[in-house]
Design a protein around this motif. Structure first.
Motif, PDB file in Angstrom:
ATOM      1  N   PHE A  41       4.937   6.224  -7.494  1.00  0.00           N
ATOM      2  CA  PHE A  41       4.570   5.350  -6.271  1.00  0.00           C
ATOM      3  C   PHE A  41       3.547   5.929  -5.529  1.00  0.00           C
ATOM      4  O   PHE A  41       3.966   6.655  -4.732  1.00  0.00           O
ATOM      5  CB  PHE A  41       5.985   4.695  -5.771  1.00  0.00           C
ATOM      6  CG  PHE A  41       7.131   4.194  -6.393  1.00  0.00           C
ATOM      7  CD1 PHE A  41       6.999   2.812  -6.499  1.00  0.00           C
ATOM      8  CD2 PHE A  41       7.929   4.682  -7.404  1.00  0.00           C
ATOM      9  CE1 PHE A  41       7.968   2.041  -7.058  1.00  0.00           C
ATOM     10  CE2 PHE A  41       8.640   4.001  -8.273  1.00  0.00           C
ATOM     11  CZ  PHE A  41       8.813   2.687  -7.964  1.00  0.00           C
ATOM     12  N   PRO A  42       2.536   5.065  -5.514  1.00  0.00           N
ATOM     13  CA  PRO A  42       1.249   5.673  -4.370  1.00  0.00           C
ATOM     14  C   PRO A  42       1.975   5.336  -3.106  1.00  0.00           C
ATOM     15  O   PRO A  42       2.700   4.532  -2.905  1.00  0.00           O
ATOM     16  CB  PRO A  42       0.428   4.573  -4.809  1.00  0.00           C
ATOM     17  CG  PRO A  42       0.153   4.111  -5.967  1.00  0.00           C
ATOM     18  CD  PRO A  42       1.938   4.033  -6.276  1.00  0.00           C
ATOM     19  N   PHE A  43       1.786   6.288  -2.269  1.00  0.00           N
ATOM     20  CA  PHE A  43       2.615   6.414  -0.700  1.00  0.00           C
ATOM     21  C   PHE A  43       1.356   6.293   0.193  1.00  0.00           C
ATOM     22  O   PHE A  43       1.632   6.543   1.251  1.00  0.00           O
ATOM     23  CB  PHE A  43       3.841   7.398  -0.630  1.00  0.00           C
ATOM     24  CG  PHE A  43       3.035   8.969  -0.730  1.00  0.00           C
ATOM     25  CD1 PHE A  43       4.214   9.530  -1.497  1.00  0.00           C
ATOM     26  CD2 PHE A  43       1.925   9.326  -0.591  1.00  0.00           C
ATOM     27  CE1 PHE A  43       3.788  11.044  -1.355  1.00  0.00           C
ATOM     28  CE2 PHE A  43       1.598  10.709  -0.718  1.00  0.00           C
ATOM     29  CZ  PHE A  43       2.592  11.482  -1.146  1.00  0.00           C
ATOM     30  N   ARG A  44       0.082   6.139  -0.091  1.00  0.00           N
ATOM     31  CA  ARG A  44      -0.845   5.652   0.926  1.00  0.00           C
ATOM     32  C   ARG A  44      -1.465   4.253   0.985  1.00  0.00           C
ATOM     33  O   ARG A  44      -1.378   3.752  -0.166  1.00  0.00           O
ATOM     34  CB  ARG A  44      -2.123   6.498   0.718  1.00  0.00           C
ATOM     35  CG  ARG A  44      -1.815   7.960   0.962  1.00  0.00           C
ATOM     36  CD  ARG A  44      -3.103   8.717   1.089  1.00  0.00           C
ATOM     37  NE  ARG A  44      -3.569   8.629   2.265  1.00  0.00           N
ATOM     38  CZ  ARG A  44      -4.676   9.581   2.753  1.00  0.00           C
ATOM     39  NH1 ARG A  44      -5.112  10.542   2.048  1.00  0.00           N
ATOM     40  NH2 ARG A  44      -5.092   9.370   4.059  1.00  0.00           N
ATOM     41  N   ALA A  45      -1.201   3.609   2.154  1.00  0.00           N
ATOM     42  CA  ALA A  45      -1.492   2.283   2.139  1.00  0.00           C
ATOM     43  C   ALA A  45      -2.752   1.850   1.716  1.00  0.00           C
ATOM     44  O   ALA A  45      -3.974   2.584   2.158  1.00  0.00           O
ATOM     45  CB  ALA A  45      -1.463   1.597   3.563  1.00  0.00           C
ATOM     46  N   THR A  46      -3.058   0.838   0.883  1.00  0.00           N
ATOM     47  CA  THR A  46      -4.415   0.685   0.306  1.00  0.00           C
ATOM     48  C   THR A  46      -4.104  -1.092  -0.117  1.00  0.00           C
ATOM     49  O   THR A  46      -3.059  -1.589  -0.061  1.00  0.00           O
ATOM     50  CB  THR A  46      -4.714   1.350  -0.747  1.00  0.00           C
ATOM     51  OG1 THR A  46      -6.253   1.021  -1.011  1.00  0.00           O
ATOM     52  CG2 THR A  46      -4.008   1.264  -2.179  1.00  0.00           C
ATOM     53  N   ASP A  47      -5.592  -1.408  -0.409  1.00  0.00           N
ATOM     54  CA  ASP A  47      -5.433  -2.975  -0.835  1.00  0.00           C
ATOM     55  C   ASP A  47      -4.701  -3.096  -2.129  1.00  0.00           C
ATOM     56  O   ASP A  47      -5.074  -2.363  -3.138  1.00  0.00           O
ATOM     57  CB  ASP A  47      -6.963  -3.563  -1.020  1.00  0.00           C
ATOM     58  CG  ASP A  47      -7.011  -4.809  -1.706  1.00  0.00           C
ATOM     59  OD1 ASP A  47      -6.635  -5.573  -1.191  1.00  0.00           O
ATOM     60  OD2 ASP A  47      -7.676  -4.821  -3.032  1.00  0.00           O
ATOM     61  N   PRO A  48      -3.759  -3.594  -2.311  1.00  0.00           N
ATOM     62  CA  PRO A  48      -3.083  -3.732  -3.660  1.00  0.00           C
ATOM     63  C   PRO A  48      -3.989  -4.290  -4.904  1.00  0.00           C
ATOM     64  O   PRO A  48      -3.544  -3.581  -6.138  1.00  0.00           O
ATOM     65  CB  PRO A  48      -2.055  -5.083  -3.480  1.00  0.00           C
ATOM     66  CG  PRO A  48      -1.862  -5.188  -1.927  1.00  0.00           C
ATOM     67  CD  PRO A  48      -3.405  -4.542  -1.082  1.00  0.00           C
ATOM     68  N   ALA A  49      -4.848  -4.896  -4.720  1.00  0.00           N
ATOM     69  CA  ALA A  49      -5.846  -5.266  -6.103  1.00  0.00           C
ATOM     70  C   ALA A  49      -6.463  -4.058  -6.391  1.00  0.00           C
ATOM     71  O   ALA A  49      -6.616  -3.625  -7.510  1.00  0.00           O
ATOM     72  CB  ALA A  49      -6.735  -6.410  -5.436  1.00  0.00           C
ATOM     73  N   LEU A  50      -7.096  -3.257  -5.182  1.00  0.00           N
ATOM     74  CA  LEU A  50      -7.734  -1.923  -5.612  1.00  0.00           C
ATOM     75  C   LEU A  50      -7.049  -0.863  -6.358  1.00  0.00           C
ATOM     76  O   LEU A  50      -7.072  -0.274  -7.245  1.00  0.00           O
ATOM     77  CB  LEU A  50      -8.355  -1.591  -4.346  1.00  0.00           C
ATOM     78  CG  LEU A  50      -9.068   0.070  -4.588  1.00  0.00           C
ATOM     79  CD1 LEU A  50     -10.255  -0.092  -5.518  1.00  0.00           C
ATOM     80  CD2 LEU A  50      -9.495   0.421  -3.013  1.00  0.00           C
ATOM     81  N   CYS A  51      -5.558  -0.930  -5.793  1.00  0.00           N
ATOM     82  CA  CYS A  51      -4.381  -0.058  -6.135  1.00  0.00           C
ATOM     83  C   CYS A  51      -4.088  -0.218  -7.550  1.00  0.00           C
ATOM     84  O   CYS A  51      -4.012   0.534  -8.612  1.00  0.00           O
ATOM     85  CB  CYS A  51      -3.247  -0.051  -5.455  1.00  0.00           C
ATOM     86  SG  CYS A  51      -1.971   1.229  -5.987  1.00  0.00           S
ATOM     87  N   SER A  52      -4.040  -1.627  -7.858  1.00  0.00           N
ATOM     88  CA  SER A  52      -3.952  -2.177  -9.396  1.00  0.00           C
ATOM     89  C   SER A  52      -4.909  -1.584 -10.333  1.00  0.00           C
ATOM     90  O   SER A  52      -4.617  -1.181 -11.483  1.00  0.00           O
ATOM     91  CB  SER A  52      -3.738  -3.614  -9.582  1.00  0.00           C
ATOM     92  OG  SER A  52      -3.353  -4.184 -10.469  1.00  0.00           O
ATOM     93  N   LYS A  53      -6.038  -1.728  -9.950  1.00  0.00           N
ATOM     94  CA  LYS A  53      -7.560  -1.289 -10.824  1.00  0.00           C
ATOM     95  C   LYS A  53      -7.291   0.476 -10.896  1.00  0.00           C
ATOM     96  O   LYS A  53      -7.347   0.856 -11.891  1.00  0.00           O
ATOM     97  CB  LYS A  53      -8.562  -1.556 -10.258  1.00  0.00           C
ATOM     98  CG  LYS A  53      -9.968  -1.195 -11.043  1.00  0.00           C
ATOM     99  CD  LYS A  53     -11.156  -1.522 -10.542  1.00  0.00           C
ATOM    100  CE  LYS A  53     -12.317  -1.255 -11.391  1.00  0.00           C
ATOM    101  NZ  LYS A  53     -12.072   0.009 -11.914  1.00  0.00           N
ATOM    102  N   THR A  54      -6.848   1.079  -9.928  1.00  0.00           N
ATOM    103  CA  THR A  54      -6.893   2.367  -9.796  1.00  0.00           C
ATOM    104  C   THR A  54      -5.835   2.858 -11.080  1.00  0.00           C
ATOM    105  O   THR A  54      -6.179   3.623 -11.729  1.00  0.00           O
ATOM    106  CB  THR A  54      -6.608   3.046  -8.576  1.00  0.00           C
ATOM    107  OG1 THR A  54      -7.682   2.770  -7.773  1.00  0.00           O
ATOM    108  CG2 THR A  54      -6.448   4.486  -8.568  1.00  0.00           C
TER     109      THR A  54
END
Length: 299
Positions: free
Chosen positions: A54-67
């Motif tokens: 689970f990524p634990f740094r806040a970020t844009d969900p769409a960007l996180c999904s691509k990453t």
């Protein structure tokens, strides 16, 4: 204490709810949060065969999904080439149970996490690293260049970050001496080619049993980079004699070896000041790596 100002909380109950709903084949399995020194993901073991990250740094969900999707593709490619066990992606999870970002599931790989000092003089582990690095280098880049993200391209691209690190390290490290060394490193010639690289061969991403390497974690960055980048393992893990075994077996040139030290230096400089209170293990890794580089007569 949290490691990052934008860190997101996640607990076992939330993980149990999301895993049970989205990956029902693992419903009812015991869940354990791992006490690891990772700086990007909270990791939970799911039963005997899986792990959730689970990524634990806040970020844009769409960007996180691509990453996460890009990382899963890199992991799947690494599985095809890695000569040691490495996690296989099992799928991506959706936000839920109060957790706002996508997350990932992967297979579990058994072993003991390596440390900066535990096998520092082990030629056995050094030879296993030779096998790993040389095998990954032999994988086909399929014409892809370095993607420009993080370490593995031009050392001078990191000047601004290094300036921050030197400023933040005043009172913690011998900054004048370290500045002089970076001034030397940044003038090293650029790599003449790119090869496939794990890109983050720190102790925490390597699993051992006795003196042998038995697992390679965090393969989401696998891709083309400076051939010297995976040489960071030499200074993160080994004292001089074991480093020399690695260097000689990989037939590293003087320039390539120095660039490997430069990448290890760049990574280590960000660890001591940033994690001095929140993640002492990572801060200690930074110190030990810098000490090895500074003490190395070949550098």
């Amino acid at each position: 204490m949290t490691m990052h100002d934008d860190q997101i909380a996640i607990d076992v109950d939330a993980v149990r709810a999301m895993v049970g709903e989205q990956f029902p084949q693992y419903r009812g399995q015991p869940i354990e949060r791992l006490k690891v020194e990772g700086t990007v993901n909270a990791i939970f073991r799911i039963g005997a065969e899986a792990a959730a990250r689970f990524p634990f740094r806040a970020t844009d969900p769409a960007l996180c999904s691509k990453t996460l999707a890009d990382e899963a593709a890199a992991m799947a490619e690494l599985v095809q080439h890695c000569p040691f066990p490495t996690p296989r992606p099992l799928g991506l999870g959706r936000p839920g149970a109060g957790y706002a970002l996508p997350w990932s599931m992967q297979t579990w790989v058994a072993g003991n996490v390596a440390t900066p000092d535990g096998l520092a003089r082990s030629e056995t582990l050094a030879l296993d690293l030779v096998t790993l690095i040389s095998t990954l280098r032999a994988a086909d880049t399929r014409g892809r260049p370095f993607d420009g993200n993080g370490r593995g391209g031009d050392l001078q691209d990191h000047d601004a970050w290094m300036s921050v690190c030197f400023e933040k390290s005043e009172g913690l490290l011998d900054v004048p001496r370290l500045r002089q060394l970076w001034a030397k490193f940044r003038e090293l010639p650029r790599p003449g080619r790119f090869v496939m690289s794990h890109k983050d061969l720190i102790p925490g991403n390597l699993l051992v049993d006795g003196e042998h390497l038995v697992g390679v974690l965090d393969g989401g960055g696998f891709g083309p980079a400076d051939p010297a980048l995976d040489l960071v393992a030499a200074w993160h893990l080994f004292e001089y004699e074991a480093r020399q075994t690695l260097r000689e077996r990989l037939e590293a040139s003087v320039i390539e070896w120095q660039r490997g030290a430069a990448w290890a230096f760049q990574q280590a400089m960000g660890l001591v000041w940033y994690y001095q209170h929140s993640n002492p293990g990572m801060a200690a890794l930074g110190r030990s790596t810098l000490r090895r580089i500074l003490d190395d007569a070949d550098i």
